[in-house]
Write an enzyme that holds these catalytic residues in place. Structure first.
Site, short mmCIF file in Angstrom:
data_model
loop_
_atom_site.label_atom_id
_atom_site.label_comp_id
_atom_site.label_asym_id
_atom_site.label_seq_id
_atom_site.Cartn_x
_atom_site.Cartn_y
_atom_site.Cartn_z
N GLY A 31 35.03 63.40 68.68
CA GLY A 31 34.53 63.03 67.35
C GLY A 31 35.65 62.67 66.40
O GLY A 31 36.00 63.44 65.50
N GLU A 35 48.36 61.95 76.63
CA GLU A 35 47.70 61.59 77.88
C GLU A 35 47.79 60.08 78.12
O GLU A 35 47.07 59.32 77.53
CB GLU A 35 46.24 62.05 77.85
CG GLU A 35 45.45 61.61 79.05
CD GLU A 35 46.11 61.94 80.37
OE1 GLU A 35 46.51 63.10 80.55
OE2 GLU A 35 46.24 61.03 81.21
N ASN A 79 44.49 46.85 70.54
CA ASN A 79 45.72 46.17 70.95
C ASN A 79 46.56 45.72 69.75
O ASN A 79 47.79 45.65 69.84
CB ASN A 79 45.38 44.98 71.85
CG ASN A 79 45.07 45.45 73.27
OD1 ASN A 79 44.93 46.65 73.52
ND2 ASN A 79 44.98 44.53 74.21
C1 LIG Z 1 32.76 51.42 73.56
C2 LIG Z 1 33.53 52.24 72.58
C3 LIG Z 1 33.69 53.60 72.80
C4 LIG Z 1 34.35 54.40 71.88
N1 LIG Z 1 34.43 55.75 72.10
C5 LIG Z 1 34.92 56.56 71.11
C6 LIG Z 1 34.85 57.99 71.20
O1 LIG Z 1 34.36 58.54 72.20
N2 LIG Z 1 35.29 58.73 70.18
C7 LIG Z 1 35.83 58.17 69.06
O2 LIG Z 1 36.23 58.91 68.17
N3 LIG Z 1 35.93 56.82 68.93
C8 LIG Z 1 35.48 56.00 69.92
N4 LIG Z 1 35.54 54.63 69.78
C9 LIG Z 1 36.02 54.06 68.51
C10 LIG Z 1 37.31 53.28 68.64
O3 LIG Z 1 38.39 54.14 68.74
C11 LIG Z 1 37.39 52.35 67.40
O4 LIG Z 1 36.47 51.31 67.64
C12 LIG Z 1 38.77 51.80 67.18
O5 LIG Z 1 39.59 52.78 66.66
C13 LIG Z 1 38.76 50.61 66.22
O6 LIG Z 1 38.12 50.91 65.03
P1 LIG Z 1 36.98 49.99 64.42
O7 LIG Z 1 36.05 49.67 65.51
O8 LIG Z 1 36.46 50.64 63.22
O9 LIG Z 1 37.71 48.64 64.03
P2 LIG Z 1 38.65 48.41 62.73
O10 LIG Z 1 39.63 49.50 62.62
O11 LIG Z 1 37.80 48.11 61.57
O12 LIG Z 1 39.44 47.11 63.19
C14 LIG Z 1 38.90 45.80 63.09
C15 LIG Z 1 39.98 44.84 63.54
O13 LIG Z 1 41.10 44.94 62.69
C16 LIG Z 1 42.28 45.21 63.43
N5 LIG Z 1 43.19 46.00 62.63
C17 LIG Z 1 42.93 47.15 61.99
N6 LIG Z 1 44.05 47.58 61.36
C18 LIG Z 1 45.02 46.68 61.62
C19 LIG Z 1 46.39 46.58 61.25
N7 LIG Z 1 46.98 47.49 60.51
N8 LIG Z 1 47.09 45.51 61.70
C20 LIG Z 1 46.50 44.56 62.47
N9 LIG Z 1 45.20 44.62 62.84
C21 LIG Z 1 44.47 45.67 62.42
C22 LIG Z 1 41.78 45.93 64.66
O14 LIG Z 1 42.70 45.85 65.71
C23 LIG Z 1 40.50 45.16 64.94
O15 LIG Z 1 40.83 43.98 65.60
C24 LIG Z 1 34.91 53.82 70.71
C25 LIG Z 1 34.76 52.44 70.50
C26 LIG Z 1 34.07 51.66 71.40
C27 LIG Z 1 33.93 50.18 71.12
#
Ligand SMILES: Cc1cc2nc3c(=O)[nH]c(=O)nc-3n(C[C@H](O)[C@H](O)[C@H](O)COP(=O)(O)OP(=O)(O)OC[C@H]3O[C@@H](n4cnc5c(N)ncnc54)[C@H](O)[C@@H]3O)c2cc1C
Lengths: 367, 397
Positions: free
Chosen positions: B127, B244, B383
């Site tokens: 979470g 990890e 990425n």
């Molecule tokens: C299938 C799936 C499973 C997941 N499972 C889990 C889970 O079990 N537990 C959990 O806690 N989370 C989970 N996640 C969440 C995941 O970690 C987040 O989706 C991820 O951290 C990206 O956040 P966001 O989707 O809000 O995108 P955002 O953070 O809003 O990013 C949007 C875009 O902006 C880019 N971006 C953001 N900041 C910057 C920056 N400083 N410089 C350049 N580019 C930037 C990102 O790379 C992305 O391309 C999961 C996500 C998916 C899709």
């Protein structure tokens, strides 16, 4: 040289855009996606009434358009509004085969919105090869299997290609037949498609067909219809790519992370710029494919192959980058972009993929 | 330098192969190969088989029941598991929470939770993310307020993978909103069956149901479920993220995926010849194969370095970026390879048809997998975030 739309085209585009904006939303699309056949008849009839299907055919064929430009215009709007409806397969692809074969009564029904068609041509091992036909016809009795036949279940009647002479990859010897939906020996295994709509595996076990056009001369009709369908597919994908690009642009300036809009991160801003550059290139490729459709066959084909190859590459970039730059939200079925990205990607599997058209382009331009 | 496996390595590989041949049922491996949705039972069953063998926790210290394999052994194990289509071990308890507990948990917590992770008694989910806190995780808003012996938790987590199966969730929560964001976060262990928790599924674009929203309304969490110190959670979270790194490159998946692409392309015909002989397609395959060969060695080099005590910091980010690019490219090749048969929506979610859907190459839903795996460059630190880390470490700023 003049890149402006004619007055009629401008009017058609305006009214179509207004109509689709008002009548197509995620609710109507979800209805279409979950409907049994993938066709919503209200939309179909309304569009027919607006003259959309008529725009696919020339005046001699009973329509009031039929040029590459007419067709590209309609399909770009369908793509932009992300419409799931078998206009491409049922009305354009099948309709143009019938129009070229002189089946004008059927074309009239089609233009009126009262006919659903499906073209059963591709086979399980034909991949994108248009000349591949193994399904055989002996005195109008058909045997074989057709693969991924779009709109088969919803169609009122099927158009089936079968070989009356020659070998599996020969262009000569391919004939076209009507097959009634309740014909004995016909089996339709229907399934949903990733991009929306339905297709089916069609098996023919001693099925009675009735010949369309001349025996053994079907390939020319198919080639012509596939050519215009490829232009339409490129235009539709262009519309979808526009929608994806607009959504992404909007999202980048709205979504905040680290206390600022993510559009302010240069890593994303430059990639958005690349998407916009590719969009201009894609638009030009489609304009060329549509605009040269009425010129000599070689010029026409070079531009169609070029367009489908470029759309394959640019489409992949737009679909993947849109998802990536949205982050997790774009991975959800509910969000509009997911559906658009699937349609863009799946377009690469229709009428020949990126590599198929590259090969054809190479063959035509190396000499 | 010696690029070959040692005698011991080869013996280990034989042992792994024999184990997989004996314990991995055809039914399960086929399900994995064809990208079917695994049931909770499937995943728990495989977990138990590995545990019985003592191979469930390669990275844990022996004192807690780990295998303590070296880098090469882990690489071999991952590779063999992927190529025989063994299910992926659910990582949340084993490789994410456990290292944090081992390092920062108190004795009671270690004694209570660690054995339950191995036995499978607890299914953990993660979470961290919230609707407004993705890449910018430290901006999270889910709040925990201390009341006597409890914290009262309110807020929402999202993207929670396998939240529908889990009975426990480890959460980052805000315990102080007056200080700098990172300084007011705590690490809490929460029982999913506590009143006030609601799990809602999110359907992904390929139709799969693997992630969820988790809502917290006045959820009581005993203070003994706080890991480490209040407001020190960010340190633990960072430790978890960097600790990890096994299999982050996904080399095993890529190897198995590439073999599948070649198999399809040998059977698929194009212009009268097998697709694999088409120069354009063959070039695409060869280029990925070249990248993957190098990645194989990059992965081994970096993992061995880390095992020898070097911290796998920025290199782990490199493995993540390139590893996911290669995996996604292979997914793209698979969808290209099957031609028009990429179009059918092959999903177990599709009702109404008992007939098997067309799949002439017995390849499974390759297009759905292509779409689903867009996630691997988004989650676990996108990425873009990884590239940011690399640039920062290498150039300062
Ligand atoms: C299938 C799936 C499973 C997941 N499972 C889990 C889970 O079990 N537990 C959990 O806690 N989370 C989970 N996640 C969440 C995941 O970690 C987040 O989706 C991820 O951290 C990206 O956040 P966001 O989707 O809000 O995108 P955002 O953070 O809003 O990013 C949007 C875009 O902006 C880019 N971006 C953001 N900041 C910057 C920056 N400083 N410089 C350049 N580019 C930037 C990102 O790379 C992305 O391309 C999961 C996500 C998916 C899709």
């Amino acid at each position: 040289m003049n890149f402006d739309l004619t007055d009629e085209h401008q009017m058609l585009q305006d009214s179509l855009r207004r109509f689709l904006k008002y009548s197509c939303n995620s609710k109507t699309r979800n209805e279409a996606l979950s409907s049994e056949t993938g066709v919503t008849s209200d939309l179909w009839h309304a569009m027919a009434e607006m003259g959309v299907i008529g725009a696919f055919f020339t005046e001699e064929q009973g329509g009031f358009g039929g040029t590459g430009a007419d067709i590209a215009l309609v399909f770009e709007e369908l793509g932009r509004a992300n419409v799931v409806s078998p206009f491409l397969d049922s009305a354009l692809l099948s309709g143009r085969v019938l129009a070229a074969a002189g089946e004008l009564d059927r074309v009239a029904d089609l233009i009126g919105g009262d006919l659903q068609l499906a073209l059963a041509h591709g086979e399980p091992t034909s991949r994108y090869d248009l000349n591949y036909v193994r399904t055989a016809s002996v005195n109008g009795i058909l045997n074989g299997r057709k693969a991924v036949v779009v709109n088969a279940l919803a169609s009122d009647i099927l158009i089936v290609s079968a070989r009356t002479s020659g070998k599996v990859y020969d262009e000569a010897g391919i004939s076209l037949y009507f097959v009634e939906k309740d014909a004995a020996g016909l089996n339709i295994q229907d399934y949903a498609l990733i991009a929306g709509g339905h297709a089916a595996e069609v098996t023919l076990d001693n099925v009675q067909g009735s010949l369309i056009g001349e025996e053994g001369k079907g390939f020319a009709l198919l080639k012509e219809a596939y050519a215009i369908a490829t232009v339409a597919q490129c235009a539709e994908t262009l519309g979808e790519m526009t929608a994806a690009t607009e959504l992404t642009q909007e999202y980048l300036v709205t979504r905040q992370q680290f206390g600022r809009p993510i559009a302010t991160f240069q890593a994303l801003a430059h990639r958005m710029s690349d998407m916009l550059i590719e969009m201009e290139q894609a638009r030009s490729a489609v304009i060329r494919a549509a605009g040269y459709f009425e010129s000599d066959e070689r010029t026409r084909d070079i531009n169609i192959h070029a367009a489908k190859n470029l759309m394959g590459r640019a489409g992949r970039l737009i679909a993947e980058e849109s998802i990536q730059m949205h982050g997790g939200i774009a991975m959800t079925q509910e969000y509009e972009l997911a559906h658009i990205a699937k349609r863009i990607t799946m377009a690469d599997h229709r009428f020949g993929d990126t590599d198929y058209h590259l090969e054809k382009f190479m063959a035509l331009t190396q000499s | 330098m010696d690029l070959n496996y040692s005698k011991d390595d080869l013996a280990f590989r034989d042992e792994v192969r024999a184990f997989l041949a004996e314990k991995l049922t055809k039914e399960l491996s086929e399900k994995v190969r064809l990208g079917g949705d695994l049931t909770k039972n499937d995943m728990e069953g495989w977990h138990a088989i590995l545990n019985a063998q003592g191979w469930l926790a390669p990275n844990w210290p022996k004192e807690h029941g780990g295998a303590e394999w070296n880098a090469v052994q882990r690489h071999i194990f991952d590779d063999e598991c992927a190529s025989s289509h063994a299910p992926r071990v659910v990582p949340f308890g084993l490789s994410m929470l456990a290292p944090v507990l081992q390092k920062f948990g108190n004795q009671l917590q270690k004694d209570h939770w660690l054995p339950r992770i191995l036995s499978g008694e607890d299914w953990w989910c993660q979470g961290y993310s919230e609707p407004g806190a993705g890449s910018d995780l430290a901006s999270l808003k889910t709040k925990a307020v201390r009341e006597g012996d409890d914290y009262i938790v309110n807020g929402q987590k999202t993207w929670t993978t396998f939240g529908q199966h889990a009975n426990m969730i480890f959460c980052l929560v805000r315990t102080d909103s007056k200080v700098k964001q990172q300084a007011g976060i705590s690490f809490l262990l929460i029982d999913m069956n506590t009143p006030g928790i609601e799990v809602r599924p999110i359907i992904l674009l390929d139709g799969s149901a693997e992630v969820n929203e988790v809502w917290f309304t006045d959820v009581k969490v005993p203070v003994k479920n706080l890991v480490g110190k209040e407001n020190d959670g960010w340190t633990y979270a960072k430790y978890l993220l960097t600790h990890e790194r096994t299999n982050i490159a996904g080399v095993g998946f890529s190897t198995a995926g590439l073999a599948a692409v070649k198999r399809i392309a040998k059977a698929e015909m194009s212009g009268g010849k097998p697709l694999i002989q088409n120069p354009l397609f063959a070039a695409r395959v060869a280029q990925v194969e070249i990248d993957l060969m190098a990645m194989n060695t990059t992965n081994l080099r970096i993992v061995s370095q880390a095992a020898a005590g070097g911290a796998p910091g920025v290199e782990a980010s490199m493995l993540k970026v390139k590893g996911t690019i290669i995996r996604q490219e292979i997914n793209d090749l698979a969808r290209r390879a099957v031609g028009p048969y990429a179009m059918p929506f092959v999903s177990e979610a599709v009702e109404g048809s008992n007939e098997p859907l067309p799949d002439p190459h017995d390849a499974g839903p390759v297009a759905a997998q292509y779409f689903n795996n867009r996630k691997i460059s988004i989650f676990g630190g996108s990425n873009e975030i990884q590239r940011g880390i690399i640039a920062k470490v290498k150039m300062g700023g």
